[in-house]
Design a protein around this motif. Structure first.
Motif, PDB file in Angstrom:
ATOM      1  N   SER A 102     -10.201 -88.046  36.245  1.00  0.00           N
ATOM      2  CA  SER A 102     -10.798 -89.147  37.030  1.00  0.00           C
ATOM      3  C   SER A 102      -9.744 -89.910  37.826  1.00  0.00           C
ATOM      4  CB  SER A 102     -11.565 -90.107  36.106  1.00  0.00           C
ATOM      5  OG  SER A 102     -12.634 -89.443  35.476  1.00  0.00           O
ATOM      6  N   ILE A 103      -8.916 -89.159  38.558  1.00  0.00           N
ATOM      7  CA  ILE A 103      -7.918 -89.743  39.445  1.00  0.00           C
ATOM      8  C   ILE A 103      -8.018 -89.068  40.803  1.00  0.00           C
ATOM      9  CG2 ILE A 103      -6.301 -90.404  37.610  1.00  0.00           C
ATOM     10  CD1 ILE A 103      -4.814 -87.805  38.083  1.00  0.00           C
ATOM     11  N   GLN A 104      -7.281 -89.558  41.785  1.00  0.00           N
ATOM     12  CA  GLN A 104      -7.307 -88.986  43.118  1.00  0.00           C
ATOM     13  C   GLN A 104      -6.320 -87.817  43.222  1.00  0.00           C
ATOM     14  OE1 GLN A 104      -9.449 -89.786  45.601  1.00  0.00           O
ATOM     15  NE2 GLN A 104     -10.395 -91.096  44.024  1.00  0.00           N
ATOM     16  N   PRO A 105      -6.743 -86.669  43.741  1.00  0.00           N
ATOM     17  CA  PRO A 105      -5.852 -85.503  43.817  1.00  0.00           C
ATOM     18  C   PRO A 105      -4.607 -85.754  44.653  1.00  0.00           C
ATOM     19  CG  PRO A 105      -7.904 -85.121  45.028  1.00  0.00           C
ATOM     20  CD  PRO A 105      -8.104 -86.360  44.229  1.00  0.00           C
ATOM     21  N   THR A 106      -4.735 -86.506  45.746  1.00  0.00           N
ATOM     22  CA  THR A 106      -3.563 -86.784  46.585  1.00  0.00           C
ATOM     23  C   THR A 106      -2.528 -87.592  45.825  1.00  0.00           C
ATOM     24  OG1 THR A 106      -4.969 -86.804  48.556  1.00  0.00           O
ATOM     25  CG2 THR A 106      -2.779 -87.782  48.770  1.00  0.00           C
ATOM     26  N   GLU A 107      -3.008 -88.585  45.060  1.00  0.00           N
ATOM     27  CA  GLU A 107      -2.085 -89.414  44.290  1.00  0.00           C
ATOM     28  C   GLU A 107      -1.411 -88.594  43.183  1.00  0.00           C
ATOM     29  OE1 GLU A 107      -4.388 -92.663  42.889  1.00  0.00           O
ATOM     30  OE2 GLU A 107      -4.441 -93.703  44.838  1.00  0.00           O
ATOM     31  N   LEU A 108      -2.144 -87.644  42.601  1.00  0.00           N
ATOM     32  CA  LEU A 108      -1.569 -86.791  41.573  1.00  0.00           C
ATOM     33  C   LEU A 108      -0.468 -85.913  42.163  1.00  0.00           C
ATOM     34  CD1 LEU A 108      -1.497 -85.567  38.727  1.00  0.00           C
ATOM     35  CD2 LEU A 108      -3.338 -84.018  39.428  1.00  0.00           C
ATOM     36  N   GLU A 109      -0.737 -85.314  43.324  1.00  0.00           N
ATOM     37  CA  GLU A 109       0.279 -84.462  43.949  1.00  0.00           C
ATOM     38  C   GLU A 109       1.518 -85.267  44.321  1.00  0.00           C
ATOM     39  OE1 GLU A 109       0.863 -81.259  47.605  1.00  0.00           O
ATOM     40  OE2 GLU A 109      -1.100 -82.179  47.257  1.00  0.00           O
ATOM     41  N   ASN A 110       1.312 -86.458  44.873  1.00  0.00           N
ATOM     42  CA  ASN A 110       2.458 -87.293  45.258  1.00  0.00           C
ATOM     43  C   ASN A 110       3.288 -87.694  44.033  1.00  0.00           C
ATOM     44  OD1 ASN A 110       1.756 -87.176  47.946  1.00  0.00           O
ATOM     45  ND2 ASN A 110       0.640 -89.120  47.922  1.00  0.00           N
ATOM     46  N   ALA A 111       2.613 -88.015  42.923  1.00  0.00           N
ATOM     47  CA  ALA A 111       3.331 -88.444  41.717  1.00  0.00           C
ATOM     48  C   ALA A 111       4.161 -87.312  41.137  1.00  0.00           C
ATOM     49  CB  ALA A 111       2.343 -88.965  40.682  1.00  0.00           C
ATOM     50  N   ILE A 112       3.727 -86.069  41.358  1.00  0.00           N
ATOM     51  CA  ILE A 112       4.467 -84.917  40.835  1.00  0.00           C
ATOM     52  C   ILE A 112       5.552 -84.456  41.802  1.00  0.00           C
ATOM     53  CG2 ILE A 112       4.266 -82.477  40.207  1.00  0.00           C
ATOM     54  CD1 ILE A 112       1.505 -83.079  39.077  1.00  0.00           C
ATOM     55  N   CYS A 113       5.256 -84.462  43.077  1.00  0.00           N
ATOM     56  CA  CYS A 113       6.168 -83.881  44.072  1.00  0.00           C
ATOM     57  C   CYS A 113       7.088 -84.880  44.747  1.00  0.00           C
ATOM     58  CB  CYS A 113       5.353 -83.144  45.148  1.00  0.00           C
ATOM     59  SG  CYS A 113       4.434 -81.732  44.498  1.00  0.00           S
ATOM     60  N   VAL A 314       2.562 -92.440  34.906  1.00  0.00           N
ATOM     61  CA  VAL A 314       2.034 -93.344  33.868  1.00  0.00           C
ATOM     62  C   VAL A 314       1.059 -94.342  34.477  1.00  0.00           C
ATOM     63  CG1 VAL A 314       2.646 -95.132  32.200  1.00  0.00           C
ATOM     64  CG2 VAL A 314       4.067 -93.092  32.394  1.00  0.00           C
ATOM     65  N   VAL A 315       1.466 -94.961  35.581  1.00  0.00           N
ATOM     66  CA  VAL A 315       0.596 -95.937  36.255  1.00  0.00           C
ATOM     67  C   VAL A 315      -0.689 -95.268  36.747  1.00  0.00           C
ATOM     68  CG1 VAL A 315       0.392 -97.470  38.248  1.00  0.00           C
ATOM     69  CG2 VAL A 315       2.504 -97.432  36.892  1.00  0.00           C
ATOM     70  N   LEU A 316      -0.553 -94.047  37.271  1.00  0.00           N
ATOM     71  CA  LEU A 316      -1.717 -93.319  37.762  1.00  0.00           C
ATOM     72  C   LEU A 316      -2.728 -93.103  36.629  1.00  0.00           C
ATOM     73  CD1 LEU A 316      -3.059 -91.825  40.114  1.00  0.00           C
ATOM     74  CD2 LEU A 316      -1.781 -89.775  39.429  1.00  0.00           C
ATOM     75  N   MET A 317      -2.240 -92.729  35.442  1.00  0.00           N
ATOM     76  CA  MET A 317      -3.139 -92.524  34.303  1.00  0.00           C
ATOM     77  C   MET A 317      -3.735 -93.847  33.821  1.00  0.00           C
ATOM     78  SD  MET A 317      -3.168 -89.333  33.992  1.00  0.00           S
ATOM     79  CE  MET A 317      -2.293 -88.274  35.137  1.00  0.00           C
ATOM     80  N   GLN A 318      -2.941 -94.898  33.881  1.00  0.00           N
ATOM     81  CA  GLN A 318      -3.430 -96.199  33.431  1.00  0.00           C
ATOM     82  C   GLN A 318      -4.521 -96.764  34.351  1.00  0.00           C
ATOM     83  OE1 GLN A 318       0.259 -98.372  33.279  1.00  0.00           O
ATOM     84  NE2 GLN A 318       0.623 -97.871  31.107  1.00  0.00           N
ATOM     85  N   PHE A 319      -4.554 -96.290  35.596  1.00  0.00           N
ATOM     86  CA  PHE A 319      -5.577 -96.745  36.536  1.00  0.00           C
ATOM     87  C   PHE A 319      -6.641 -95.681  36.772  1.00  0.00           C
ATOM     88  CE2 PHE A 319      -2.381 -99.898  37.324  1.00  0.00           C
ATOM     89  CZ  PHE A 319      -3.109-101.037  37.663  1.00  0.00           C
ATOM     90  N   THR A 327      -6.998 -95.381  27.851  1.00  0.00           N
ATOM     91  CA  THR A 327      -6.644 -95.712  26.470  1.00  0.00           C
ATOM     92  C   THR A 327      -5.435 -94.923  26.001  1.00  0.00           C
ATOM     93  OG1 THR A 327      -8.951 -96.220  25.935  1.00  0.00           O
ATOM     94  CG2 THR A 327      -7.484 -95.750  24.081  1.00  0.00           C
ATOM     95  N   LEU A 328      -5.374 -93.651  26.371  1.00  0.00           N
ATOM     96  CA  LEU A 328      -4.256 -92.811  25.945  1.00  0.00           C
ATOM     97  C   LEU A 328      -2.933 -93.322  26.482  1.00  0.00           C
ATOM     98  CD1 LEU A 328      -5.670 -89.179  26.357  1.00  0.00           C
ATOM     99  CD2 LEU A 328      -5.569 -90.568  24.285  1.00  0.00           C
ATOM    100  N   PHE A 329      -2.918 -93.903  27.663  1.00  0.00           N
ATOM    101  CA  PHE A 329      -1.665 -94.300  28.312  1.00  0.00           C
ATOM    102  C   PHE A 329      -1.429 -95.803  28.309  1.00  0.00           C
ATOM    103  CE2 PHE A 329      -2.030 -90.015  29.774  1.00  0.00           C
ATOM    104  CZ  PHE A 329      -0.735 -89.593  29.975  1.00  0.00           C
ATOM    105  N   GLU A 330      -2.241 -96.539  27.578  1.00  0.00           N
ATOM    106  CA  GLU A 330      -2.005 -97.982  27.547  1.00  0.00           C
ATOM    107  C   GLU A 330      -0.743 -98.281  26.750  1.00  0.00           C
ATOM    108  OE1 GLU A 330      -4.926 -99.025  23.728  1.00  0.00           O
ATOM    109  OE2 GLU A 330      -5.413 -99.717  25.754  1.00  0.00           O
ATOM    110  N   GLU A 331      -0.069 -99.355  27.136  1.00  0.00           N
ATOM    111  CA  GLU A 331       1.180 -99.727  26.462  1.00  0.00           C
ATOM    112  C   GLU A 331       0.875-100.149  25.034  1.00  0.00           C
ATOM    113  OE1 GLU A 331       4.259 -99.579  27.277  1.00  0.00           O
ATOM    114  OE2 GLU A 331       4.096 -98.952  29.365  1.00  0.00           O
TER     115      GLU A 331
END
Length: 489
Positions: A102-113, A314-319, A327-331
């Motif tokens: 449940s995240i945006q694919p563009t944001e996922l690619e940017n966070a990895i690359c 981390v921020v991407l998963m938290q949002f 919940t999995l990535f909350e501090e």
């Protein structure tokens, strides 16, 4: 549900995922698996905290599997892997992962690359090389699975807590086996260090039980000592100068390398009795563990200890739009769980090894607060055959499990404990004049004096006599000789 989980079409869908490492689904004997999917779902349904989260759990697992299929394109794919131009080779795979999380694919690619670098207060976007992007992808894959596993365990544990708040419990700790391979790295050091901590507890528990019996019998134990692995534990874990502390320190320096880390520990521990250099390899070192010596190759230590999971991911998963992923990535309020290392707002470097040490310390603290029983499981052979006993296999396990070392430690004092009546009835015929008409402690002292056993080799308690190493054997030899001489005559 297949569509929601993005399952590939076809009966052999498992072959589509690289992480499963299956060429043919038909090669798997599915009957050997502990359960099928229906049984697993039924087991989840029995545990209240898990019952309503099954779909979310399966979606995260599917995201992990699809991350394993994520490949990269760019000049680094056909030449120099350090060229910083990584791109996702198949955007459709990114889209599937993004839907599952449940995240945006563009944001996922940017966070990895792409990595965001703070330079002088300004944020600069810097493309990743294919090698680094692959590491970032792997870090996300491991983090998702690790955090999911921790969450499932936490939910199971919470469901088992009674109304008294879990004050009383019965727990079982299955310890890693000691590892020594042709090439040993940070993973083996962590596993072997955990074994060392457990061995230290085991030796203390065994010896303390002996000391407790001495004290119960009113015997002075001030001069009784035992050997343990404290020196090796401190060599690895001592603050500031221990191997793990020096590793964290080296990871903090921008120019730190595996070679410089190896040089530091060699300078710091050159004279340590449990440490040795490897003359023909500058990046290797040898530690004398309780089962034997292990040579570690420090190449890769720094990279493995650094947490490559970028803050952007981390921020991407938290949002995420999925509350379960959030919940999995909350501090967390603490760093108790291994693999969930917090990012503190300080200059101190916090690596993956810190999560491991915190988790191990809490485990030891929990065990020290309980009444501990040790069960040593050994295999009679390596072929899983009934009625087959391999002495070499058994001896190796007894040494590597620390049983032999614990026995040796307890035998430093007075290993043979006999009630007064047993000693007198067994040996008074051997030394008849010494103990005639005497009983209890007086008879025991008279018998041992008549047998010419030095007073330093035994202790007489309230109901038992404690014999030093070799005393009982000498008495037995004298008894057997006496019986033999009477038989001949």
């Amino acid at each position: 549900q297949r569509a929601e989980l993005q399952l590939p079409k076809g009966s052999d869908a498992v072959e589509a995922f690289k992480l499963l490492n299956l060429r043919k689904a038909s090669d798997v004997d599915w009957s050997e698996l502990p359960c099928d999917f229906a049984e697993l779902s039924a087991a989840f349904a029995v545990i209240p905290p898990l019952a309503g989260c099954q779909l979310s759990v399966w979606k995260v697992i599917m995201a992990v599997l699809y991350l394993g299929n994520l490949d990269f394109a760019g000049k680094g794919a056909v030449g120099d892997s350090t060229v910083a131009d990584a791109k996702i080779a198949d955007p459709s795979t990114t889209a599937v992962i993004a839907r599952l999380l449940s995240i945006q694919p563009t944001e996922l690619e940017n966070a990895i690359c792409i990595q965001n670098i703070n330079a002088g207060g300004e944020w600069i976007k810097s493309p990743n090389s294919i090698a680094y992007a692959s590491d970032v992808k792997s870090a996300l894959t491991k983090a998702l699975y690790s955090k999911l596993f921790d969450w499932v365990v936490e939910m199971i544990n919470s469901s088992l807590i009674s109304g008294e708040g879990g004050r009383y419990f019965i727990g079982a700790v299955d310890i890693f086996g000691f590892e020594c391979f042709p090439t040993n790295s940070l993973e083996q050091l962590c596993i072997n260090f955990a074994n060392e901590r457990m061995q230290h507890m085991f030796t203390e528990a065994v010896f303390e039980s002996v000391i407790a019996e001495y004290q119960k019998e009113g015997i002075d134990v001030g001069d009784i000592t035992y050997e343990d692995n404290k020196l090796l534990v401190e060599l690895i874990d001592k603050p500031a100068t221990g191997i793990l502390s020096l590793l964290a320190e080296e990871c903090f320096f921008p120019n730190g390398t595996d070679a410089s880390f190896a040089q530091k520990i060699k300078l710091a521990h050159a004279r340590h009795p449990c440490f040795a250099e490897v003359k023909l390899d500058r990046t290797a070192f040898t530690l004398s563990h309780f089962p034997g010596k292990v040579t570690y190759q420090s190449t890769g230590f720094l990279e493995k200890n650094k947490d490559p999971l970028s803050q952007d991911l981390v921020v991407l998963m938290q949002f995420s739009d999925d509350d379960f992923v959030k919940t999995l990535f909350e501090e967390k309020q603490s760093t108790a769980m291994a693999g969930s290392v917090r990012r503190f707002k300080s200059a101190k470097f916090v690596g993956l090894i810190d999560g491991f040490r915190t988790s191990l310390n809490q485990l030891v603290k929990t065990l020290e607060g309980t009444k501990t029983h040790f069960i040593r499981c050994v295999k009679p052979n390596m072929d899983k055959k009934a009625m087959s006993w391999d002495e070499d296999v058994m001896q190796r396990q007894l040494y590597t499990s620390g049983v032999v070392q614990a026995v040796q430690a307890t035998r430093k004092g007075f290993p043979d404990h006999l009630p007064f009546a047993e000693l007198l009835s067994r040996f008074e015929q051997v030394v008849p004049k010494a103990a005639i008409g005497k009983a209890g402690a007086e008879g025991v002292r008279a018998l041992l004096k008549g047998a010419e056993v030095p007073e330093t080799d035994y202790r007489v308690g309230k109901t038992k006599v404690f014999l030093g190493v070799g005393v009982l054997d000498r008495l037995e030899q004298r008894r057997v000789g006496d019986i033999a001489s009477k038989g001949v005559s």
